[in-house]
Write a protein that holds these residues in place. Structure first.
Motif, mmCIF file in Angstrom:
data_model
loop_
_atom_site.group_PDB
_atom_site.id
_atom_site.type_symbol
_atom_site.label_atom_id
_atom_site.label_comp_id
_atom_site.label_asym_id
_atom_site.label_seq_id
_atom_site.Cartn_x
_atom_site.Cartn_y
_atom_site.Cartn_z
ATOM 1 N N GLN A 127 0.828 -1.208 0.000
ATOM 2 C CA GLN A 127 0.000 0.000 0.000
ATOM 3 C C GLN A 127 0.858 1.252 0.000
ATOM 4 N N ALA A 128 1.940 1.232 0.805
ATOM 5 C CA ALA A 128 2.825 2.390 0.859
ATOM 6 C C ALA A 128 3.502 2.620 -0.488
ATOM 7 N N ALA A 129 3.920 1.537 -1.138
ATOM 8 C CA ALA A 129 4.551 1.649 -2.456
ATOM 9 C C ALA A 129 3.567 2.237 -3.467
ATOM 10 N N ALA A 130 2.325 1.805 -3.387
ATOM 11 C CA ALA A 130 1.309 2.327 -4.303
ATOM 12 C C ALA A 130 1.091 3.824 -4.081
ATOM 13 N N ARG A 131 1.126 4.255 -2.807
ATOM 14 C CA ARG A 131 0.957 5.689 -2.508
ATOM 15 C C ARG A 131 2.130 6.499 -3.064
ATOM 16 N N ARG A 158 8.464 12.567 1.876
ATOM 17 C CA ARG A 158 8.006 12.150 3.203
ATOM 18 C C ARG A 158 7.476 10.720 3.152
ATOM 19 N N LEU A 159 6.742 10.381 2.120
ATOM 20 C CA LEU A 159 6.241 9.016 1.972
ATOM 21 C C LEU A 159 7.396 8.015 1.883
ATOM 22 N N ILE A 160 8.446 8.396 1.165
ATOM 23 C CA ILE A 160 9.594 7.495 1.009
ATOM 24 C C ILE A 160 10.319 7.316 2.335
ATOM 25 N N VAL A 161 10.562 8.424 3.034
ATOM 26 C CA VAL A 161 11.280 8.335 4.314
ATOM 27 C C VAL A 161 10.446 7.563 5.334
ATOM 28 N N GLU A 162 9.149 7.820 5.368
ATOM 29 C CA GLU A 162 8.285 7.048 6.270
ATOM 30 C C GLU A 162 8.307 5.564 5.887
ATOM 31 N N GLY A 163 8.324 5.298 4.599
ATOM 32 C CA GLY A 163 8.355 3.913 4.125
ATOM 33 C C GLY A 163 9.644 3.192 4.447
ATOM 34 N N SER A 164 10.707 3.956 4.709
ATOM 35 C CA SER A 164 11.987 3.324 5.057
ATOM 36 C C SER A 164 11.938 2.665 6.429
ATOM 37 N N GLY A 165 11.018 3.127 7.281
ATOM 38 C CA GLY A 165 10.910 2.578 8.627
ATOM 39 C C GLY A 165 12.012 3.026 9.559
ATOM 40 N N ASN A 166 12.790 4.023 9.154
ATOM 41 C CA ASN A 166 13.915 4.495 9.968
ATOM 42 C C ASN A 166 13.520 5.805 10.648
#
Length: 237
Positions: A127-131, A158-166
């Motif tokens: 879902q995050a990748a789709a966003r 921001r979506l990418i950094v949040e998706g990194s989980g770091n």
């Protein structure tokens, strides 16, 4: 530095800044004792409570420490201080210049962004990748107004950094976005080149969706490095 009385408002804040500048500028070198509390109070015409508050902030910033003997000693800030020091360091009389800090922040931005893209490709949910892909599409439809593009770019990253989980990367990203770190001195032509490269934004989103971590890292570094002045780009490649 000119000595004397300081303004009465926010006395401890002013005193903290003055002492910070002395440490960063080398007037108070590493290992030296901090000026005694009573002497600082007398020098600046403030009460000792304000001095204690200022020294407490110096301790929190890891600029000084209280030794076993009770003396307050100056630390080597290059070894002890954290990223939060950069928030106020640009206004200091000593230490790195604004230009140096801007360069350093841009280099950090490129490095963090590249690794965040790599981790996002490895860790984020479908879902995050789709966003991220959807946001890249919105980005492609933004502009050509650079202000609009910049806002869309921040939302996408921001979506990418949040998706990194770091979480550490996310906090650093917040500091960069909120202007706590001095990154405003990007030459207009370099920033424009990064923002107008819509194709690279779309390709990076596709790499993340396809879980191509190495390709995502490479492309993110290439994109973000465009805002680093050419004289400094070698340091982030």
């Amino acid at each position: 530095m000119v000595h004397g009385h300081i303004r009465r408002e926010a006395v401890s804040d002013q005193l903290f800044a003055l002492l910070r500048d002395r440490i960063l500028g080398g007037e108070l070198p590493p290992g030296s004792p901090l000026t005694a509390e009573r002497d600082l109070a007398a020098e600046f015409g403030v009460n000792r409570h304000a001095v204690r508050e200022a020294v407490k902030r110096l301790q929190q910033a890891r600029l000084v420490e209280v030794s076993h003997g009770g003396r307050t000693l100056v630390l080597d800030w290059r070894r002890s201080a954290g990223l939060d020091l950069a928030v106020g360091i640009a206004a200091a009389d000593g230490g790195p210049s604004v230009e140096e800090l801007a360069r350093d922040a841009l280099e950090m931005r490129a490095c963090i962004g590249a690794d965040a893209a790599r981790l996002c490709a490895l860790r984020c949910s479908g879902q995050a990748a789709a966003r991220i892909v959807e946001a890249a599409g919105r980005y492609a439809r933004s502009g050509p107004d650079l202000v609009e593009l910049a806002a869309a770019d921040i939302a996408w990253w921001r979506l990418i950094v949040e998706g990194s989980g770091n979480v550490a990367y996310l906090l650093a990203f917040n500091s960069l976005v909120d202007g706590a770190l001095p990154v405003a001195h990007v030459p207009d032509d370099l920033r424009t080149a990064e923002l107008l490269d819509v194709e690279t934004h779309l390709r990076l989103a596709a790499h993340i969706e396809a879980r191509e971590a190495a390709a995502a890292e490479r492309l993110a570094r290439e994109l973000l490095s465009r805002s680093v002045p050419a004289a400094h780009r070698k340091a982030v490649r």
